[in-house]
Design a protein around this motif. Sequence first.
Motif, PDB file in Angstrom:
ATOM      1  N   THR A  13       0.649  -9.892  -4.405  1.00 40.25           N
ATOM      2  CA  THR A  13      -0.146  -8.835  -5.027  1.00 40.25           C
ATOM      3  C   THR A  13       0.692  -7.567  -5.139  1.00 40.25           C
ATOM      4  O   THR A  13       1.440  -7.230  -4.219  1.00 40.25           O
ATOM      5  CB  THR A  13      -1.410  -8.575  -4.190  1.00 40.25           C
ATOM      6  OG1 THR A  13      -2.145  -9.804  -4.102  1.00 40.25           O
ATOM      7  CG2 THR A  13      -2.292  -7.520  -4.818  1.00 40.25           C
ATOM      8  N   PHE A  14       0.556  -6.865  -6.264  1.00 45.09           N
ATOM      9  CA  PHE A  14       1.352  -5.675  -6.538  1.00 45.09           C
ATOM     10  C   PHE A  14       0.622  -4.829  -7.572  1.00 45.09           C
ATOM     11  O   PHE A  14      -0.334  -5.285  -8.203  1.00 45.09           O
ATOM     12  CB  PHE A  14       2.750  -6.068  -7.057  1.00 45.09           C
ATOM     13  CG  PHE A  14       2.678  -7.013  -8.221  1.00 45.09           C
ATOM     14  CD1 PHE A  14       2.636  -6.532  -9.520  1.00 45.09           C
ATOM     15  CD2 PHE A  14       2.600  -8.375  -8.013  1.00 45.09           C
ATOM     16  CE1 PHE A  14       2.516  -7.402 -10.589  1.00 45.09           C
ATOM     17  CE2 PHE A  14       2.496  -9.259  -9.070  1.00 45.09           C
ATOM     18  CZ  PHE A  14       2.450  -8.772 -10.373  1.00 45.09           C
ATOM     19  N   ALA A  15       1.093  -3.593  -7.771  1.00 43.99           N
ATOM     20  CA  ALA A  15       0.516  -2.694  -8.765  1.00 43.99           C
ATOM     21  C   ALA A  15       1.557  -2.389  -9.841  1.00 43.99           C
ATOM     22  O   ALA A  15       2.738  -2.219  -9.541  1.00 43.99           O
ATOM     23  CB  ALA A  15       0.049  -1.402  -8.110  1.00 43.99           C
ATOM     24  N   SER A  17       2.469   0.233 -13.134  1.00 46.04           N
ATOM     25  CA  SER A  17       2.126   1.546 -13.692  1.00 46.04           C
ATOM     26  C   SER A  17       1.781   1.456 -15.173  1.00 46.04           C
ATOM     27  O   SER A  17       1.171   2.370 -15.727  1.00 46.04           O
ATOM     28  CB  SER A  17       3.274   2.525 -13.489  1.00 46.04           C
ATOM     29  OG  SER A  17       4.448   2.062 -14.145  1.00 46.04           O
ATOM     30  N   GLY A  46      -2.187  -1.491 -13.248  1.00 42.76           N
ATOM     31  CA  GLY A  46      -3.110  -1.589 -12.126  1.00 42.76           C
ATOM     32  C   GLY A  46      -2.726  -2.718 -11.198  1.00 42.76           C
ATOM     33  O   GLY A  46      -1.600  -3.226 -11.230  1.00 42.76           O
ATOM     34  N   ASN A  47      -3.667  -3.127 -10.363  1.00 42.51           N
ATOM     35  CA  ASN A  47      -3.411  -4.175  -9.372  1.00 42.51           C
ATOM     36  C   ASN A  47      -3.394  -5.551 -10.030  1.00 42.51           C
ATOM     37  O   ASN A  47      -4.240  -5.854 -10.868  1.00 42.51           O
ATOM     38  CB  ASN A  47      -4.466  -4.140  -8.275  1.00 42.51           C
ATOM     39  CG  ASN A  47      -4.358  -2.892  -7.432  1.00 42.51           C
ATOM     40  OD1 ASN A  47      -3.271  -2.359  -7.224  1.00 42.51           O
ATOM     41  ND2 ASN A  47      -5.481  -2.398  -6.954  1.00 42.51           N
ATOM     42  N   ASN A  48      -2.422  -6.363  -9.652  1.00 44.11           N
ATOM     43  CA  ASN A  48      -2.254  -7.713 -10.186  1.00 44.11           C
ATOM     44  C   ASN A  48      -1.851  -8.653  -9.061  1.00 44.11           C
ATOM     45  O   ASN A  48      -1.322  -8.225  -8.041  1.00 44.11           O
ATOM     46  CB  ASN A  48      -1.163  -7.746 -11.257  1.00 44.11           C
ATOM     47  CG  ASN A  48      -1.585  -7.077 -12.535  1.00 44.11           C
ATOM     48  OD1 ASN A  48      -2.229  -7.685 -13.367  1.00 44.11           O
ATOM     49  ND2 ASN A  48      -1.224  -5.802 -12.694  1.00 44.11           N
ATOM     50  N   THR A  49      -2.070  -9.938  -9.292  1.00 43.85           N
ATOM     51  CA  THR A  49      -1.647 -10.978  -8.361  1.00 43.85           C
ATOM     52  C   THR A  49      -1.036 -12.110  -9.163  1.00 43.85           C
ATOM     53  O   THR A  49      -1.582 -12.509 -10.185  1.00 43.85           O
ATOM     54  CB  THR A  49      -2.840 -11.526  -7.550  1.00 43.85           C
ATOM     55  OG1 THR A  49      -3.456 -10.432  -6.851  1.00 43.85           O
ATOM     56  CG2 THR A  49      -2.395 -12.571  -6.541  1.00 43.85           C
TER      57      THR A  49
END
Length: 92
Positions: A13-15, A17, A46-49
Amino acid sequence: TDDVGTPQRSAVTFALSKTANVELTVADAQTGKTVARRLITGLPAGNNTVYWDGKDDNGVYVAPGRYRLGVAAIDANGYRSLRVYVLQRVYY
């Protein structure tokens, strides 16, 4: 695998920009050899996985051991972010 023997996926999981493609690389932590590479396109800001199913580039489950999963974002101009790593232990 879970208690009933169903293979599980590794999640990173990461964000972001801004909208970007993400490259996931999986390398054997001991040898450094890359065993899998995936390109996930069009992820939104945004947040992604992203997920790894435990398989190499030939669709075969990797051998038990430790693997380094790295993710790097690639924007529309081809610029890459720094790669972020997590360590994953695989056992059967």
